[in-house]
Design a protein around this motif. Sequence first.
Motif, PDB file in Angstrom:
ATOM      1  N   ASP A 133       0.833  -1.202   0.000  1.00 26.81           N
ATOM      2  CA  ASP A 133       0.000   0.000   0.000  1.00 26.81           C
ATOM      3  C   ASP A 133       0.867   1.252   0.000  1.00 26.81           C
ATOM      4  OD1 ASP A 133      -1.988   1.902   0.316  1.00 26.81           O
ATOM      5  OD2 ASP A 133      -2.175   1.580   2.478  1.00 26.81           O
ATOM      6  N   PHE A 134       1.448   1.577  -1.159  1.00 30.84           N
ATOM      7  CA  PHE A 134       2.147   2.845  -1.252  1.00 30.84           C
ATOM      8  C   PHE A 134       1.780   3.515  -2.561  1.00 30.84           C
ATOM      9  CE2 PHE A 134       5.086   0.244  -3.689  1.00 30.84           C
ATOM     10  CZ  PHE A 134       5.655   1.108  -4.622  1.00 30.84           C
ATOM     11  N   SER A 135       1.909   4.839  -2.582  1.00 29.95           N
ATOM     12  CA  SER A 135       1.587   5.629  -3.766  1.00 29.95           C
ATOM     13  C   SER A 135       2.790   6.475  -4.130  1.00 29.95           C
ATOM     14  CB  SER A 135       0.366   6.517  -3.499  1.00 29.95           C
ATOM     15  OG  SER A 135      -0.041   7.181  -4.672  1.00 29.95           O
ATOM     16  N   TYR A 136       2.927   6.803  -5.402  1.00 28.97           N
ATOM     17  CA  TYR A 136       4.110   7.481  -5.889  1.00 28.97           C
ATOM     18  C   TYR A 136       3.704   8.526  -6.910  1.00 28.97           C
ATOM     19  CZ  TYR A 136       8.734   8.144  -8.028  1.00 28.97           C
ATOM     20  OH  TYR A 136       9.908   8.679  -8.499  1.00 28.97           O
ATOM     21  N   TYR A 137       4.276   9.744  -6.757  1.00 26.47           N
ATOM     22  CA  TYR A 137       3.959  10.790  -7.738  1.00 26.47           C
ATOM     23  C   TYR A 137       5.180  11.667  -7.983  1.00 26.47           C
ATOM     24  CZ  TYR A 137       1.641  14.571 -10.225  1.00 26.47           C
ATOM     25  OH  TYR A 137       1.275  15.497 -11.180  1.00 26.47           O
ATOM     26  N   GLU A 138       5.536  11.815  -9.261  1.00 30.19           N
ATOM     27  CA  GLU A 138       6.555  12.762  -9.686  1.00 30.19           C
ATOM     28  C   GLU A 138       5.865  13.976 -10.293  1.00 30.19           C
ATOM     29  OE1 GLU A 138       9.577  11.218 -12.245  1.00 30.19           O
ATOM     30  OE2 GLU A 138      10.032   9.508 -10.942  1.00 30.19           O
ATOM     31  N   TYR A 139       6.123  15.122  -9.712  1.00 29.12           N
ATOM     32  CA  TYR A 139       5.509  16.361 -10.188  1.00 29.12           C
ATOM     33  C   TYR A 139       6.215  16.796 -11.468  1.00 29.12           C
ATOM     34  CZ  TYR A 139       3.155  20.890  -9.680  1.00 29.12           C
ATOM     35  OH  TYR A 139       2.363  21.992  -9.859  1.00 29.12           O
ATOM     36  N   PRO A 140       5.508  16.861 -12.594  1.00 29.81           N
ATOM     37  CA  PRO A 140       6.165  17.186 -13.877  1.00 29.81           C
ATOM     38  C   PRO A 140       6.812  18.567 -13.842  1.00 29.81           C
ATOM     39  CG  PRO A 140       3.953  16.311 -14.240  1.00 29.81           C
ATOM     40  CD  PRO A 140       4.069  16.580 -12.776  1.00 29.81           C
ATOM     41  N   GLY A 141       8.102  18.617 -14.146  1.00 32.66           N
ATOM     42  CA  GLY A 141       8.814  19.881 -14.167  1.00 32.66           C
ATOM     43  C   GLY A 141       9.108  20.446 -12.793  1.00 32.66           C
ATOM     44  N   GLY A 142       8.790  19.699 -11.747  1.00 30.66           N
ATOM     45  CA  GLY A 142       8.956  20.209 -10.399  1.00 30.66           C
ATOM     46  C   GLY A 142      10.410  20.298  -9.990  1.00 30.66           C
ATOM     47  N   SER A 143      10.817  21.472  -9.523  1.00 30.87           N
ATOM     48  CA  SER A 143      12.169  21.648  -8.994  1.00 30.87           C
ATOM     49  C   SER A 143      12.165  21.190  -7.530  1.00 30.87           C
ATOM     50  CB  SER A 143      12.595  23.108  -9.121  1.00 30.87           C
ATOM     51  OG  SER A 143      11.692  23.941  -8.409  1.00 30.87           O
ATOM     52  N   HIS A 144      13.177  21.612  -6.783  1.00 29.08           N
ATOM     53  CA  HIS A 144      13.196  21.193  -5.386  1.00 29.08           C
ATOM     54  C   HIS A 144      12.030  21.810  -4.620  1.00 29.08           C
ATOM     55  CE1 HIS A 144      14.942  19.402  -1.875  1.00 29.08           C
ATOM     56  NE2 HIS A 144      15.101  20.565  -1.254  1.00 29.08           N
ATOM     57  N   TRP A 145      11.767  23.087  -4.876  1.00 27.11           N
ATOM     58  CA  TRP A 145      10.608  23.757  -4.273  1.00 27.11           C
ATOM     59  C   TRP A 145       9.821  24.418  -5.396  1.00 27.11           C
ATOM     60  CZ3 TRP A 145       8.153  23.610   0.228  1.00 27.11           C
ATOM     61  CH2 TRP A 145       7.195  24.586   0.491  1.00 27.11           C
ATOM     62  N   PHE A 146       8.638  23.931  -5.645  1.00 25.58           N
ATOM     63  CA  PHE A 146       7.808  24.496  -6.706  1.00 25.58           C
ATOM     64  C   PHE A 146       6.535  25.105  -6.115  1.00 25.58           C
ATOM     65  CE2 PHE A 146       7.673  19.868  -6.495  1.00 25.58           C
ATOM     66  CZ  PHE A 146       6.341  19.582  -6.216  1.00 25.58           C
ATOM     67  N   GLY A 147       6.721  25.788  -4.986  1.00 30.11           N
ATOM     68  CA  GLY A 147       5.595  26.415  -4.311  1.00 30.11           C
ATOM     69  C   GLY A 147       5.073  25.519  -3.200  1.00 30.11           C
ATOM     70  N   ASP A 148       4.033  25.993  -2.536  1.00 28.42           N
ATOM     71  CA  ASP A 148       3.501  25.251  -1.394  1.00 28.42           C
ATOM     72  C   ASP A 148       3.010  23.858  -1.770  1.00 28.42           C
ATOM     73  OD1 ASP A 148       4.102  27.387   0.153  1.00 28.42           O
ATOM     74  OD2 ASP A 148       2.054  28.092   0.461  1.00 28.42           O
ATOM     75  N   GLU A 149       2.717  23.640  -3.037  1.00 31.16           N
ATOM     76  CA  GLU A 149       2.314  22.296  -3.451  1.00 31.16           C
ATOM     77  C   GLU A 149       3.449  21.289  -3.290  1.00 31.16           C
ATOM     78  OE1 GLU A 149       0.697  22.570  -7.407  1.00 31.16           O
ATOM     79  OE2 GLU A 149      -1.352  22.582  -6.618  1.00 31.16           O
TER      80      GLU A 149
END
Length: 816
Positions: free
Chosen positions: A486-502
Amino acid sequence: MNEGFRFMCLFLIVTVFFGAQTPYTQAQSTHVFTEGLAIQNQHRYGREVIFTDPLAYQLANGTLQTPSENGKISPSSEDTWQVVRTDENGRFRGRLRAGYLYLTYESPKKQTALLRMSGAGMCYVNGVPRGGDIYGDGWLYLPVQLEKGKNEILGRFTGLWSGISAELILDASPVLLKTADATLPDIVLGQMGNDRLIGAVVVVNATSKTITDGKMEVILNGTVANSSLPSIPPMSIRKVGFDINATSVSAKGEYTATLNLHLGNKKADSQQITLFGREATEHYKQTFISEIDGSVQYYGVAPQVGGSKAGSALFLSVHGAGVEAIGQARAYKPKDWGTLVAPTNRRPRGFNWEDWGRLDAMEVLEIAKQKFRPDPARIYLTGHSMGGHGTWYLGATFAGQWAAIAPCAGYPTLMGYGSADGKIPEDSDNEVEKTLLRASNPSNAIQLAKNYKAAGVYIHHGDSDRVVSVDYARQMRGILAEFHPDFSYYEYPGGSHWFGDESVDWKPLFDYFEWHETPHDTLVHRVEFSTANTAVSSKSRWVHILQQAEPLNYSRVSLSRSLTSQSISGSTDNIRYLGLETSSFAKGVEITLSLDNQPEITWKNDGSGMLYLKNSAGKWEISEAPNLSDKGTVRNGTFKEPFNNRMVYVYGTSGNKAENDWAFNKARFDAEMWYYRGNGAVDMVSDREFDLGKYADRGIIIYGNSDTNRAWKPLLDHSPIQVTRSAVALGSEVISQDDLGAYFMVPRKDNDTHSIAVVTGTGLKGLRTANANQYFAGGSGFPDYVIFTADLPIKGVDAIKATGFYQNDWSLPSEK
């Protein structure tokens, strides 16, 4: 009467009648250093006892030559001292790494001054070790003694890319307040307890006497609170806590409070601090007294929409390097189904959420449980960057405490990320090196990965992260895929180290949390759990690893139980004592135990709630609980453990002048580093002042040996390691040398839970070698004991004479 005479009379009248309230203020001047000598590539420090530093070696044995342009520290060195100057911003900069900055000041007289050296990890002032401001915060001012004539300052830096600045404040007040590093609460309107809020600021004692009669008066909106202050040794600093009465604050806004520092009936200094009135719906800071050391700490809160409600969720969010806890909390919008709290890790960089950072996180969690009364089944863990590492680490270490965890932009281990120097390869064949690495086993979250089965895991990472590579997230995804259901995985497209509060406040992450609850222990019938230190982590669900067979090697269980067949079966590794909760079985039933393919053991459930098992010579048998005074779940060793329990530093004064000076200076240096790295405060007393009864419930740190510290005999007469000026005895083995240094710990004989750490040596060379080490570095590995020669900084592992871990009864391995 002329105006000059009139003014003089008025001045004398004011002095006579109000002299008792006159602050110790006086004109001061500042000497800013603009030129010095720098040398690079001279040291290497990491997470082990071993370090490389030829300059520290020469300082310890008195052979360091005065630096000169183009000069070398040693004939074999390729680097030379080079002139460096400050830029237009007053900072020394350049492409220098792992070196020293040498500064001099010609003093017209013997005098005290305040040294601010921003950007150096530590410094030596006329050969005396002093604390450092490695992150360039700029608020660390240390009282130093300047000699008439030339004074030498050596600052140890890791890199000048951020710059180093240095200055001496001359003719400063002998006792003063520094508020730049204040720890302060917010005033939450309508909250209970606003009459007894707490804050903390630094008191500088630049006198030759210990301050014992300090008091702090805090005036806020006309309301006064008074506090007595702890003792502050001569020529030192201490962050002190004080009470704040905020009952007069009834509206949101900014408020100025006045701090008046009194010594006896005299006002020594007066400063102002700023406090904020906050609505209960706003993010706010909450302060508390830490049980780790009695200091004032804080945590940030993102309150639940509509106010906290008992039985709601609780989110623990651990911040990244350089991030304040309140900043971490403010990155999250308030949730309508729970409260978020953000601990500090003791500092924005702190301890990588290991060691005292781990203790801080779990201390805040317990405070938050009491304050917000969440549903125990809905407690969640998340964090970003260094806090992503903290999430991996805390999630594996405290299996079963979280319904789900969510590391964001995190790395699983310090060694893998490069927060360690990696001098010792993990596959080393050297027994000493393997022992030193073993001391860091609790940091290896990958070795504890099966513990993640106890909770849901959501991995969140930007796929363009250049600070913490997404490869770490992919690595952990691959590891979890082998066993985690039971694990989930998500790579934020184009996300740098900090891409805002998201980067942290990501709705799918919190949706995942909301879908997860921790099942009650009665519903969990299979447990896989590992630990490397039972005093750090010993329990998962109904299984307790109470004592290891080999301390700090990995202990593991894989156990299943059946309430229908009344049985428990499975495998174990490296466990001496095992505890199994049996309350889920009916009282009076026969329970069958089948462990490690051994013959079955049958036990009648007597309703006591816990079955104790002991492994003797490879065979399991029913037993009593292990001896509380032995190694176990409360006290399991490593040199750093005694620093966990409101430690008090006891420095020796019964040696010769050089030995006594070393003991005081080293204790003060450790107090300064503990303050800087851990926002901490520590009691520091001489062996003459030490009272066994007064400090009966404290961890004790001893500086000196049996010849130089009077507290040695009452505290350490039972120790299997004994140190004199001329020799170290490890049981029956005696090492007779006058240049040995040592770190070791032993349990207190008068307390079943607390311990003593000893920083010692046989001679000044060995003692001074101990000045340079870094046991306050997060995740650093120090065994129960290590004895080394003074050439440790140049010979490394070959200079270690003995190191290891005690047996479970605290005896040396050689004594078995």
